[in-house]
Design a protein around this motif. Structure first.
Motif, PDB file in Angstrom:
ATOM      1  N   GLU A 105       0.825  -1.207   0.000  1.00  0.00           N
ATOM      2  CA  GLU A 105       0.000   0.000   0.000  1.00  0.00           C
ATOM      3  C   GLU A 105       0.860   1.259   0.000  1.00  0.00           C
ATOM      4  O   GLU A 105       0.554   2.234  -0.698  1.00  0.00           O
ATOM      5  CB  GLU A 105      -0.933  -0.003   1.201  1.00  0.00           C
ATOM      6  N   ALA A 106       1.940   1.255   0.767  1.00  0.00           N
ATOM      7  CA  ALA A 106       2.818   2.429   0.821  1.00  0.00           C
ATOM      8  C   ALA A 106       3.450   2.704  -0.535  1.00  0.00           C
ATOM      9  O   ALA A 106       3.498   3.856  -0.988  1.00  0.00           O
ATOM     10  CB  ALA A 106       3.903   2.221   1.877  1.00  0.00           C
ATOM     11  N   LEU A 107       3.924   1.665  -1.216  1.00  0.00           N
ATOM     12  CA  LEU A 107       4.572   1.865  -2.514  1.00  0.00           C
ATOM     13  C   LEU A 107       3.561   2.104  -3.615  1.00  0.00           C
ATOM     14  O   LEU A 107       3.857   2.771  -4.606  1.00  0.00           O
ATOM     15  CB  LEU A 107       5.455   0.665  -2.848  1.00  0.00           C
ATOM     16  N   ARG A 108       2.359   1.581  -3.458  1.00  0.00           N
ATOM     17  CA  ARG A 108       1.307   1.877  -4.440  1.00  0.00           C
ATOM     18  C   ARG A 108       0.968   3.356  -4.420  1.00  0.00           C
ATOM     19  O   ARG A 108       0.698   3.966  -5.469  1.00  0.00           O
ATOM     20  CB  ARG A 108       0.056   1.052  -4.139  1.00  0.00           C
ATOM     21  N   ALA A 109       1.020   3.959  -3.241  1.00  0.00           N
ATOM     22  CA  ALA A 109       0.738   5.385  -3.129  1.00  0.00           C
ATOM     23  C   ALA A 109       1.876   6.234  -3.697  1.00  0.00           C
ATOM     24  O   ALA A 109       1.648   7.313  -4.231  1.00  0.00           O
ATOM     25  CB  ALA A 109       0.488   5.752  -1.667  1.00  0.00           C
ATOM     26  N   VAL A 110       3.114   5.727  -3.578  1.00  0.00           N
ATOM     27  CA  VAL A 110       4.264   6.478  -4.083  1.00  0.00           C
ATOM     28  C   VAL A 110       4.292   6.477  -5.606  1.00  0.00           C
ATOM     29  O   VAL A 110       4.549   7.496  -6.245  1.00  0.00           O
ATOM     30  CB  VAL A 110       5.575   5.877  -3.521  1.00  0.00           C
ATOM     31  N   ARG A 111       4.024   5.332  -6.205  1.00  0.00           N
ATOM     32  CA  ARG A 111       4.039   5.210  -7.656  1.00  0.00           C
ATOM     33  C   ARG A 111       2.742   4.550  -8.123  1.00  0.00           C
ATOM     34  O   ARG A 111       2.702   3.361  -8.423  1.00  0.00           O
ATOM     35  CB  ARG A 111       5.241   4.370  -8.115  1.00  0.00           C
ATOM     36  N   PRO A 112       1.641   5.315  -8.155  1.00  0.00           N
ATOM     37  CA  PRO A 112       0.354   4.743  -8.576  1.00  0.00           C
ATOM     38  C   PRO A 112       0.455   4.124  -9.971  1.00  0.00           C
ATOM     39  O   PRO A 112       1.003   4.717 -10.895  1.00  0.00           O
ATOM     40  CB  PRO A 112      -0.586   5.959  -8.581  1.00  0.00           C
ATOM     41  N   GLY A 113      -0.096   2.937 -10.099  1.00  0.00           N
ATOM     42  CA  GLY A 113      -0.117   2.261 -11.388  1.00  0.00           C
ATOM     43  C   GLY A 113       1.154   1.518 -11.727  1.00  0.00           C
ATOM     44  O   GLY A 113       1.219   0.843 -12.758  1.00  0.00           O
ATOM     45  N   ARG A 114       2.178   1.627 -10.892  1.00  0.00           N
ATOM     46  CA  ARG A 114       3.440   0.940 -11.139  1.00  0.00           C
ATOM     47  C   ARG A 114       3.580  -0.201 -10.142  1.00  0.00           C
ATOM     48  O   ARG A 114       3.928   0.011  -8.987  1.00  0.00           O
ATOM     49  CB  ARG A 114       4.621   1.912 -10.999  1.00  0.00           C
ATOM     50  N   TRP A 115       3.340  -1.430 -10.565  1.00  0.00           N
ATOM     51  CA  TRP A 115       3.289  -2.567  -9.648  1.00  0.00           C
ATOM     52  C   TRP A 115       4.658  -3.176  -9.365  1.00  0.00           C
ATOM     53  O   TRP A 115       4.799  -3.997  -8.473  1.00  0.00           O
ATOM     54  CB  TRP A 115       2.346  -3.635 -10.197  1.00  0.00           C
ATOM     55  N   LEU A 116       5.683  -2.769 -10.149  1.00  0.00           N
ATOM     56  CA  LEU A 116       7.017  -3.313  -9.922  1.00  0.00           C
ATOM     57  C   LEU A 116       7.513  -2.971  -8.523  1.00  0.00           C
ATOM     58  O   LEU A 116       8.045  -3.820  -7.803  1.00  0.00           O
ATOM     59  CB  LEU A 116       7.987  -2.758 -10.966  1.00  0.00           C
ATOM     60  N   TRP A 117       7.326  -1.709  -8.117  1.00  0.00           N
ATOM     61  CA  TRP A 117       7.834  -1.257  -6.821  1.00  0.00           C
ATOM     62  C   TRP A 117       7.109  -1.906  -5.652  1.00  0.00           C
ATOM     63  O   TRP A 117       7.769  -2.369  -4.696  1.00  0.00           O
ATOM     64  CB  TRP A 117       7.771   0.261  -6.740  1.00  0.00           C
ATOM     65  N   PRO A 118       5.779  -1.975  -5.646  1.00  0.00           N
ATOM     66  CA  PRO A 118       5.117  -2.699  -4.551  1.00  0.00           C
ATOM     67  C   PRO A 118       5.540  -4.157  -4.463  1.00  0.00           C
ATOM     68  O   PRO A 118       5.752  -4.684  -3.359  1.00  0.00           O
ATOM     69  CB  PRO A 118       3.623  -2.572  -4.892  1.00  0.00           C
ATOM     70  N   CYS A 119       5.687  -4.824  -5.615  1.00  0.00           N
ATOM     71  CA  CYS A 119       6.099  -6.228  -5.592  1.00  0.00           C
ATOM     72  C   CYS A 119       7.500  -6.373  -5.005  1.00  0.00           C
ATOM     73  O   CYS A 119       7.779  -7.298  -4.235  1.00  0.00           O
ATOM     74  CB  CYS A 119       6.052  -6.817  -7.001  1.00  0.00           C
ATOM     75  N   ALA A 120       8.400  -5.449  -5.374  1.00  0.00           N
ATOM     76  CA  ALA A 120       9.756  -5.493  -4.830  1.00  0.00           C
ATOM     77  C   ALA A 120       9.735  -5.300  -3.318  1.00  0.00           C
ATOM     78  O   ALA A 120      10.440  -6.006  -2.570  1.00  0.00           O
ATOM     79  CB  ALA A 120      10.616  -4.417  -5.495  1.00  0.00           C
ATOM     80  N   ALA A 121       8.909  -4.357  -2.842  1.00  0.00           N
ATOM     81  CA  ALA A 121       8.821  -4.119  -1.398  1.00  0.00           C
ATOM     82  C   ALA A 121       8.207  -5.309  -0.678  1.00  0.00           C
ATOM     83  O   ALA A 121       8.620  -5.660   0.434  1.00  0.00           O
ATOM     84  CB  ALA A 121       8.003  -2.859  -1.135  1.00  0.00           C
TER      85      ALA A 121
END
Length: 295
Positions: free
Chosen positions: A235-251
């Motif tokens: 959720e935190a990374l989804r808010a930082v880069r909306p629509g970019r799922w690479l970063w949430p998955c990495a986190a």
């Protein structure tokens, strides 16, 4: 007129503290907070009371410090809510535990406020983690810590077990291991933001899958212990880069690895894996050269 003003103020304060509970999952939604509080009550009235008292104390501290916008957004309540839950997880419910909820919740709210003013990284749940770790150290040294509960065999077979582990992974953010409480937490997220509910479900499911493939202990997976840090990180990374799922998955994956590391070291993790994973990946996402415009 005075009663109308008082009633209006009471309603406004109630919304603030409910938003604070919602902000545990990074959602400034009073409706989500109400359902999350209901999830805590579903499992334990003691946990619900400690959560509400902690959120109230943190919110009241924020108002007394003059930060009305932050209080309205719930930014002073969520660390207090988590701290209240943490006190009841560390100490047996009783006079000592209840007497510590308000001062420790206010301490965590003050730490978060000071952190935002002096540090470039968002505090997230760091004040709660630091305060609860300190409480754990003192309680253990004085022989006051409650005995760890023995985990029962809670996992079903096949898809049933997977769903149970997924929902518990969402509920464990608030120390809730009851299946119904986890389901209510997920519904609360859906009420506040359907995308947040989707993100939480996918993060918890991904952790279950990877933990199973890696051979991590199945009992911890069934109790949701691998998923709750990932839920917050996604959720935190989804808010930082909306629509970019690479970063949430990495986190999510980094938080899972860190969680397993804490387990192997025999250390209480709380939400520290979420914090470390999110700070690292957030910095990478924000400082990546030639960033594409966020969707």
């Amino acid at each position: 007129m005075f009663l109308q003003i008082l009633d209006s103020s009471g309603v406004a304060f109630g919304r603030m503290l409910l938003r604070g509970i919602g902000q545990v999952y990074l959602l400034p939604s009073a409706w989500a907070g109400l359902l999350l509080l209901g999830a805590a009550a579903w499992q334990s009235w003691t946990l619900a009371g400690a959560c509400l008292l902690g959120a109230s104390a943190g919110t009241a501290w924020g108002l007394s410090a003059g930060d009305v916008p932050g209080s309205r957004a719930g930014l002073h309540g969520y660390n207090g809510a988590l701290t209240g839950l943490g006190v009841m997880a560390v100490l047996p419910p009783g006079l000592l535990a209840w007497s510590l909820v308000v001062p420790l919740a206010c301490l965590s709210a003050w730490m978060a406020h000071a952190w935002r003013r002096r540090c470039g990284l968002p505090p997230y749940t760091a004040p709660f983690v630091l305060v609860t770790w300190l409480l754990m150290a003192v309680a253990i040294s004085l022989g006051l810590a409650r005995e760890a509960a023995v985990a029962a065999d809670v996992a079903g077979a096949g898809w049933i077990g997977a769903v149970q582990g997924l929902l518990r992974g969402i509920g464990q953010v608030m120390f809730l291991d009851d299946l119904g409480a986890g389901a209510l937490c997920w519904l609360g997220l859906a009420l506040g933001s359907p995308r947040a509910a989707l993100s939480a479900g996918l993060a918890s499911a991904l952790c279950l899958l990877v933990a199973g493939l890696a051979g991590f202990p199945a009992d911890a997976a069934a109790l949701g212990l691998y998923g709750f840090n990932a839920v917050l990180a996604a959720e935190a990374l989804r808010a930082v880069r909306p629509g970019r799922w690479l970063w949430p998955c990495a986190a999510v994956l980094l938080s899972l690895g860190l969680m397993r590391g804490f387990q192997l070291l025999g250390l209480p993790s709380l939400t520290a894996p979420f914090l470390l994973a999110t700070w690292v990946v957030r910095q990478a996402a924000l400082h990546r050269p030639h960033q594409a415009r966020a969707a």
